[in-house]
Design a protein around this motif. Sequence first.
Motif, short mmCIF file in Angstrom:
data_model
loop_
_atom_site.label_atom_id
_atom_site.label_comp_id
_atom_site.label_asym_id
_atom_site.label_seq_id
_atom_site.Cartn_x
_atom_site.Cartn_y
_atom_site.Cartn_z
N VAL A 22 0.84 -1.21 0.00
CA VAL A 22 0.00 0.00 0.00
C VAL A 22 0.87 1.25 0.00
N GLU A 41 10.41 3.50 5.89
CA GLU A 41 10.09 2.12 6.32
C GLU A 41 10.96 1.82 7.54
N ARG A 42 10.32 1.31 8.57
CA ARG A 42 11.09 1.14 9.82
C ARG A 42 12.04 -0.06 9.80
N ASN A 46 10.30 -4.39 3.85
CA ASN A 46 9.04 -4.94 4.37
C ASN A 46 9.22 -6.42 4.74
N SER A 50 2.90 -8.02 3.09
CA SER A 50 3.16 -7.84 1.66
C SER A 50 4.16 -8.83 1.08
N ASN A 53 2.44 -13.01 1.49
CA ASN A 53 1.23 -13.49 0.83
C ASN A 53 1.54 -14.40 -0.36
N PHE A 56 -0.83 -13.45 -5.13
CA PHE A 56 -1.94 -13.84 -5.99
C PHE A 56 -2.83 -12.62 -6.19
N VAL A 176 8.75 6.17 11.80
CA VAL A 176 8.09 7.47 12.00
C VAL A 176 7.42 7.44 13.37
N GLY A 359 -7.57 -8.40 3.69
CA GLY A 359 -6.56 -9.36 3.22
C GLY A 359 -6.47 -9.42 1.70
N THR A 360 -6.62 -8.28 1.04
CA THR A 360 -6.62 -8.28 -0.43
C THR A 360 -5.65 -7.26 -1.02
N GLY A 361 -4.65 -6.89 -0.26
CA GLY A 361 -3.77 -5.78 -0.69
C GLY A 361 -2.94 -6.07 -1.92
N ALA A 362 -2.53 -7.34 -2.12
CA ALA A 362 -1.77 -7.65 -3.34
C ALA A 362 -2.66 -7.42 -4.56
N SER A 363 -3.95 -7.63 -4.37
CA SER A 363 -4.90 -7.53 -5.49
C SER A 363 -5.44 -6.12 -5.69
C1 LIG Z 1 -0.41 -14.93 4.70
C2 LIG Z 1 -1.09 -13.89 3.87
C3 LIG Z 1 -1.57 -14.21 2.60
C4 LIG Z 1 -2.18 -13.23 1.82
N1 LIG Z 1 -2.54 -13.53 0.55
C5 LIG Z 1 -2.99 -12.55 -0.26
C6 LIG Z 1 -3.23 -12.79 -1.63
O1 LIG Z 1 -3.01 -13.88 -2.13
N2 LIG Z 1 -3.74 -11.79 -2.39
C7 LIG Z 1 -3.97 -10.56 -1.87
O2 LIG Z 1 -4.45 -9.70 -2.59
N3 LIG Z 1 -3.68 -10.28 -0.60
C8 LIG Z 1 -3.21 -11.23 0.22
N4 LIG Z 1 -2.92 -10.96 1.52
C9 LIG Z 1 -3.15 -9.60 2.03
C10 LIG Z 1 -2.04 -8.64 1.64
O3 LIG Z 1 -0.79 -9.23 1.84
C11 LIG Z 1 -2.19 -7.37 2.50
O4 LIG Z 1 -3.49 -6.82 2.33
C12 LIG Z 1 -1.15 -6.31 2.11
O5 LIG Z 1 0.14 -6.86 2.08
C13 LIG Z 1 -1.18 -5.16 3.09
O6 LIG Z 1 -0.17 -4.25 2.70
P1 LIG Z 1 0.24 -3.04 3.62
O7 LIG Z 1 1.22 -2.24 2.87
O8 LIG Z 1 -1.00 -2.35 4.12
O9 LIG Z 1 0.83 -3.68 4.95
P2 LIG Z 1 2.23 -4.37 5.34
O10 LIG Z 1 2.71 -5.31 4.33
O11 LIG Z 1 1.97 -4.89 6.73
O12 LIG Z 1 3.26 -3.17 5.40
C14 LIG Z 1 3.22 -2.17 6.38
C15 LIG Z 1 4.62 -1.60 6.48
O13 LIG Z 1 4.59 -0.43 7.30
C16 LIG Z 1 5.79 -0.40 8.08
N5 LIG Z 1 5.52 0.50 9.21
C17 LIG Z 1 4.51 0.39 10.11
N6 LIG Z 1 4.57 1.41 11.00
C18 LIG Z 1 5.64 2.17 10.65
C19 LIG Z 1 6.21 3.37 11.17
N7 LIG Z 1 5.70 3.99 12.24
N8 LIG Z 1 7.31 3.88 10.57
C20 LIG Z 1 7.85 3.29 9.49
N9 LIG Z 1 7.34 2.15 8.95
C21 LIG Z 1 6.24 1.60 9.51
C22 LIG Z 1 6.00 -1.85 8.46
O14 LIG Z 1 7.31 -2.13 8.84
C23 LIG Z 1 5.62 -2.55 7.15
O15 LIG Z 1 6.72 -2.72 6.30
C24 LIG Z 1 -2.36 -11.92 2.34
C25 LIG Z 1 -1.90 -11.62 3.61
C26 LIG Z 1 -1.26 -12.58 4.38
C27 LIG Z 1 -0.77 -12.23 5.75
#
Ligand SMILES: Cc1cc2nc3c(=O)[nH]c(=O)nc-3n(C[C@H](O)[C@H](O)[C@H](O)COP(=O)(O)OP(=O)(O)OC[C@H]3O[C@@H](n4cnc5c(N)ncnc54)[C@H](O)[C@@H]3O)c2cc1C
Length: 380
Positions: A22, A41-42, A46, A50, A53, A56, A176, A359-363
């Motif tokens: 995201v 990114e802390r 990552n 992300s 997953n 997919f 942050v 749980g759909t962030g990749a998509s």
């Molecule tokens: C096992 C699994 C399988 C999945 N399969 C699928 C799939 O097949 N298809 C699909 O569409 N989705 C899938 N998902 C969902 C998808 O992975 C998530 O919706 C998506 O990765 C969320 O992305 P994000 O960037 O919000 O969060 P994250 O990947 O959690 O990233 C958040 C980032 O923010 C950083 N951060 C947080 N706070 C701070 C701060 N204060 N300062 C600096 N950095 C910070 C963290 O270190 C981290 O790197 C799956 C999820 C899981 C767990």
Amino acid sequence: MKLMTELSDKHYDVVVVGGGIVGLASAYAAVKKGLSVALVERESQNKDASVRNFGFVTVSGQRRGEHWQRAMHSRNIWAEIAPQAGIEVEHSGLHMLIQRPEAMSVAEAFLKTEMGESCHLLSQAEMNEQAPYLKEGLGVLYSPHELRVESNTAIGKLAHWLNQSQGVDFYNKTAVHSIELPVVHTSRGTLHARYCVVCSGSDLHSLYPDTLAQANATLCTLNMMRVMPKTSFKLNAAVMSDLSFARYDGFAQLPEAKGLIHLLDDIQPAERKAGVHLIVVQSLDGSLIIGDSHDYSDKELPFRDSYQDDLILKEFHQIMNVGEVDIIQHWSGVYPSAENVVFKASPEKGVVVGSITSGTGASTGFAFGEELINLVLESK
Ligand SMILES: Cc1cc2nc3c(=O)[nH]c(=O)nc-3n(C[C@H](O)[C@H](O)[C@H](O)COP(=O)(O)OP(=O)(O)OC[C@H]3O[C@@H](n4cnc5c(N)ncnc54)[C@H](O)[C@@H]3O)c2cc1C
């Protein structure tokens, strides 16, 4: 990738917090609008949902309406960016093996909706040719939209490309702590920006906890496995089973799904209780990622129950004819989950927080990133 070792005194248009999909998608959306961007990114990179997953990128099965459209739009961005960023699309499309008449009713109803427009039921000849490794069933629903990328490398490649080709400055190993625009306070000093977009994933407590509490999200923990078939074969598309028709909103919210849901609750109660459904995707080395289970207890414990893996493997062997497999990796992952599929809000002028709560962030991440940038630009 050139990481910023010193904090710059440059004044950025946008600071993005979080290097998951995201955050990266938000950075890309901002760059496309001609804005200067820093991503903070802390961790060294990552390590959360992300990269854990399936990679997919799923369209068919996403909640009907706005979220399905987010997925279709995001899938098109993945297809455009992947070759530029050196990300391999390992296979595309989806085969859903239909095992029961109740699942066939759902597939047929889905095909009559706008979501099913480019999808179809495979003929027996197509099934034999395209998915010979699937066991016999009543049919196969084919969707052409899906893409599969190797998340644990694709996220790093995307970051590298944003840095090298799109001019995004990356500050990794930098947390942050708070935001008082134009100042962003980090563990290494301050950055300056007109806008800040917070994409902190499943960390709902560190930044703007009161705002994020409005998402009413709990943390969902998933179990995943990588297996290596003893006899190698090529998977032509991702695979799912009847359990997915009862789980993915785009199918499960159709009125015709009620019969299947009741039936599966009756005949596969352990799977339904553990939130198990089957997704199978393949990597370039021939190994398969299979999963998953869903524990919504908000506990996010490091302990994993092996019976959930047993249920996943049972379903895998129930629908796939690929002989024995060796389990070569186990892992779990966490995402925030709520009734609404996404959450976005502006807690103060120039700041937006956003989280995908389904749980759909990749998509859907690329479309959601655009929404976050549009919202933050309106928030001043
Ligand atoms: C096992 C699994 C399988 C999945 N399969 C699928 C799939 O097949 N298809 C699909 O569409 N989705 C899938 N998902 C969902 C998808 O992975 C998530 O919706 C998506 O990765 C969320 O992305 P994000 O960037 O919000 O969060 P994250 O990947 O959690 O990233 C958040 C980032 O923010 C950083 N951060 C947080 N706070 C701070 C701060 N204060 N300062 C600096 N950095 C910070 C963290 O270190 C981290 O790197 C799956 C999820 C899981 C767990």
